[in-house]
Design a protein around this motif. Structure first.
Motif, short mmCIF file in Angstrom:
data_model
loop_
_atom_site.label_atom_id
_atom_site.label_comp_id
_atom_site.label_asym_id
_atom_site.label_seq_id
_atom_site.Cartn_x
_atom_site.Cartn_y
_atom_site.Cartn_z
N LEU A 9 -50.06 -6.83 33.95
CA LEU A 9 -51.09 -7.52 34.72
C LEU A 9 -50.46 -8.59 35.60
O LEU A 9 -49.55 -9.31 35.18
N GLU A 10 -50.94 -8.69 36.84
CA GLU A 10 -50.47 -9.70 37.80
C GLU A 10 -51.44 -10.87 37.77
O GLU A 10 -52.51 -10.83 38.40
N LEU A 11 -51.09 -11.91 37.03
CA LEU A 11 -52.01 -13.02 36.78
C LEU A 11 -51.62 -14.26 37.56
O LEU A 11 -50.43 -14.55 37.75
N SER A 12 -52.64 -15.02 37.95
CA SER A 12 -52.40 -16.37 38.46
C SER A 12 -52.23 -17.30 37.27
O SER A 12 -52.48 -16.93 36.12
N ALA A 13 -51.81 -18.52 37.52
CA ALA A 13 -51.62 -19.49 36.44
C ALA A 13 -52.93 -19.77 35.71
O ALA A 13 -52.96 -19.86 34.47
N ALA A 14 -54.03 -19.88 36.46
CA ALA A 14 -55.33 -20.14 35.84
C ALA A 14 -55.78 -18.95 34.99
O ALA A 14 -56.34 -19.13 33.89
N GLN A 15 -55.56 -17.73 35.47
CA GLN A 15 -55.94 -16.55 34.72
C GLN A 15 -55.10 -16.41 33.44
O GLN A 15 -55.61 -16.04 32.39
N ALA A 16 -53.80 -16.70 33.55
CA ALA A 16 -52.93 -16.64 32.37
C ALA A 16 -53.38 -17.65 31.31
O ALA A 16 -53.36 -17.35 30.11
N ASP A 17 -53.79 -18.82 31.76
CA ASP A 17 -54.27 -19.84 30.82
C ASP A 17 -55.56 -19.39 30.15
O ASP A 17 -55.76 -19.61 28.94
N ALA A 18 -56.44 -18.74 30.91
CA ALA A 18 -57.70 -18.25 30.34
C ALA A 18 -57.44 -17.19 29.27
O ALA A 18 -58.07 -17.20 28.21
N LEU A 19 -56.49 -16.29 29.53
CA LEU A 19 -56.18 -15.26 28.55
C LEU A 19 -55.48 -15.85 27.32
O LEU A 19 -55.67 -15.38 26.19
N ALA A 20 -54.66 -16.89 27.54
CA ALA A 20 -53.99 -17.54 26.41
C ALA A 20 -55.01 -18.20 25.48
O ALA A 20 -54.88 -18.11 24.24
N ARG A 21 -56.02 -18.84 26.04
CA ARG A 21 -57.05 -19.47 25.21
C ARG A 21 -57.89 -18.42 24.49
O ARG A 21 -58.29 -18.61 23.35
N LEU A 22 -58.16 -17.31 25.18
CA LEU A 22 -58.88 -16.22 24.52
C LEU A 22 -58.07 -15.67 23.35
O LEU A 22 -58.61 -15.44 22.26
N ARG A 23 -56.79 -15.47 23.56
CA ARG A 23 -55.93 -14.92 22.50
C ARG A 23 -55.87 -15.86 21.30
O ARG A 23 -55.91 -15.41 20.14
N ALA A 24 -55.79 -17.17 21.56
CA ALA A 24 -55.75 -18.14 20.46
C ALA A 24 -57.06 -18.13 19.66
O ALA A 24 -57.04 -18.16 18.42
N SER A 25 -58.18 -18.07 20.36
CA SER A 25 -59.47 -18.04 19.67
C SER A 25 -59.66 -16.73 18.91
O SER A 25 -60.23 -16.72 17.80
N TYR A 26 -59.18 -15.65 19.49
CA TYR A 26 -59.30 -14.34 18.84
C TYR A 26 -58.47 -14.32 17.55
O TYR A 26 -58.93 -13.84 16.50
N ALA A 27 -57.25 -14.86 17.62
CA ALA A 27 -56.39 -14.92 16.43
C ALA A 27 -57.02 -15.81 15.36
O ALA A 27 -56.97 -15.50 14.16
N ASP A 28 -57.63 -16.91 15.79
CA ASP A 28 -58.29 -17.80 14.83
C ASP A 28 -59.44 -17.09 14.13
O ASP A 28 -59.63 -17.22 12.91
N ALA A 29 -60.20 -16.31 14.88
CA ALA A 29 -61.31 -15.57 14.28
C ALA A 29 -60.80 -14.55 13.27
O ALA A 29 -61.37 -14.40 12.18
N CYS A 30 -59.73 -13.85 13.61
CA CYS A 30 -59.15 -12.87 12.69
C CYS A 30 -58.65 -13.55 11.42
O CYS A 30 -58.86 -13.04 10.30
N ASN A 31 -58.00 -14.69 11.57
CA ASN A 31 -57.48 -15.40 10.40
C ASN A 31 -58.60 -15.92 9.50
O ASN A 31 -58.44 -16.04 8.29
N ARG A 32 -59.76 -16.24 10.10
CA ARG A 32 -60.90 -16.69 9.30
C ARG A 32 -61.46 -15.54 8.44
O ARG A 32 -62.09 -15.79 7.41
N LEU A 33 -61.26 -14.32 8.88
CA LEU A 33 -61.78 -13.17 8.15
C LEU A 33 -60.91 -12.78 6.96
O LEU A 33 -61.40 -12.16 6.00
N VAL A 34 -59.63 -13.12 7.02
CA VAL A 34 -58.68 -12.67 5.99
C VAL A 34 -59.08 -13.13 4.58
O VAL A 34 -59.08 -12.31 3.64
N PRO A 35 -59.42 -14.42 4.36
CA PRO A 35 -59.80 -14.81 2.99
C PRO A 35 -60.99 -14.05 2.45
O PRO A 35 -61.06 -13.76 1.25
N ILE A 36 -61.93 -13.71 3.31
CA ILE A 36 -63.11 -12.97 2.86
C ILE A 36 -62.73 -11.54 2.50
O ILE A 36 -63.20 -10.98 1.50
N VAL A 37 -61.85 -10.95 3.31
CA VAL A 37 -61.37 -9.60 3.00
C VAL A 37 -60.66 -9.58 1.66
O VAL A 37 -60.87 -8.70 0.82
#
Length: 382
Positions: A9-37
């Motif tokens: 993907l050819e990203l601008s700095a703002a777009q890369a930052d948006a995807l980085a924040r999405l990835r961090a939130s997504y990882a946090d959500a996955c980690n919250r599910l692990v104890p329940i699993v």
């Protein structure tokens, strides 16, 4: 048939930052599910969704569909662990960390618009240009885009897009090509082509010696270096297997082959009786990866792939069917005088079995010396 195109993907700095924040939130959500699993031993997607969806919506900034995707990713990861035998009934469910997890996208969270892709982010949709090469274009044009994974690798963002295409029209008729895989030689075909493995084996021995030194050191920097070395070795082996499988299938296409026959090496580790050193070498033998690459590349070309029992394929003469003598790379038949490369001889036996086999996983009978009629097969001494 499913194929995956890895698109940068050819990203601008703002777009890369948006995807980085999405990835961090997504990882946090996955980690919250692990104890329940782990607590409920629950990796069924529907059951985990019913138990955790509301919690994810309240605890994370993810939208509704991305919460569903996070549940899907966790369930998929734990199902893979179960398939690998790492989840046992009499032991606690192991934990998994998703700190560097990819982000799963489905048809509700991404869409293609020409050579750009529209992606969901925490701040709304963004349109990102895709860097498409000839290989990626060919895959995208072959079928319908399905799900995708957003991956961050070495400072760059990639979209691994799965494309579903119709099955290629199979080759109606043609000869059978046998492919014998091995450690000393990566593969040998019944057409006489041998793919040497000396360079790869030497590289892997060097990596093994380096890993042993790092493991004996035990420091934090040594453990970090160990992860780098392991990843580099795996990528190198995968690259070599891709090159070899591509050459094998290309040779099959040029020969007009309708079917490729390979050995069924399932549970080979349990059948081989060898010392610790040999077991270590065989454990690092990536034969299954090579066979998988040959199988899917052949399927794209319309060539069928069949697995047969490897019993006696290395000891049987491909000319007369009698039992011969194998010494490293040389095979000699005391009955008809054939002298050939041992791996090529085995691959010819696989091709012969493939011509008469009526179903996958066909059994191979012990040869009866002097009574096996090889028909019109030609004995070609090497």
């Amino acid at each position: 048939m499913m194929r995956t195109a890895s698109i940068r993907l050819e990203l601008s700095a703002a777009q890369a930052d948006a995807l980085a924040r999405l990835r961090a939130s997504y990882a946090d959500a996955c980690n919250r599910l692990v104890p329940i699993v782990r607590e409920y031993r629950l990796w069924n997607r529907v059951g985990l969704h019913q138990r955790t969806y509301t919690m994810l919506r309240e605890a994370t900034p993810l939208g509704s569909q991305m919460c569903c995707n996070a549940i899907f990713s966790v369930c998929k990861a734990y199902k893979a662990q179960k398939e690998l035998g790492r989840i046992r009934k009499d032991a606690p469910v192991p934990g998994i960390r998703f700190d560097r997890a990819s982000v799963h996208f489905d048809k509700r969270t991404y869409s293609l618009k020409g050579e750009t892709v529209s992606l969901y982010t925490l701040d709304g949709r963004i349109e990102v240009p895709m860097r498409l090469g000839e290989h990626q274009r060919r895959i995208l044009e072959s079928g319908k885009p399905k799900e995708a994974e957003l991956v961050f690798r070495k400072g760059k963002w990639f979209l691994n897009l799965v494309v579903e295409s119709g099955d290629v029209e199979p080759v109606a008729s043609g000869p059978v090509m046998g492919v014998d895989v091995g450690e000393n030689n990566l593969a040998a075909t019944s057409t006489g082509k041998v793919f040497g493995g000396e360079h790869l084996r030497d590289r892997r021995d060097r990596y093994l010696a380096l890993r042993r030194r790092l493991q004996s050191n035990g420091s934090q920097s040594a453990r970090q270096k160990l992860r780098q070395v392991s990843g580099k070795e795996a990528r190198h082996v995968k690259h070599i297997n891709h090159e070899t499988s591509k050459a094998i299938v290309q040779a099959a296409i040029q020969a007009g082959v309708a079917k490729i026959t390979m050995e069924d090496l399932t549970h080979i580790w349990e059948r081989i009786k060898a010392g610790k050193r040999m077991r270590g070498r065989l454990h690092r033998w990536a034969w299954r990866q090579l066979q998988t690459f040959v199988e899917y590349k052949a399927k794209v070309a319309g060539i069928a792939v069949e697995y047969v029992s490897p019993a006696y394929t290395s000891q049987t003469c491909s000319c007369c069917g009698g039992l011969g003598k194998r010494s490293k790379h040389r095979f000699e038949c005391p009955h008809c005088g054939l002298r050939a490369h041992s791996d090529c001889n085995a691959s010819r036996n696989l091709a012969r079995i493939g011509e008469i086999a009526v179903s996958p996983r066909a059994a191979v009978n012990t040869p009866d010396v002097g009574s096996v009629d090889m028909g019109n097969h030609v004995c070609a001494s090497q």
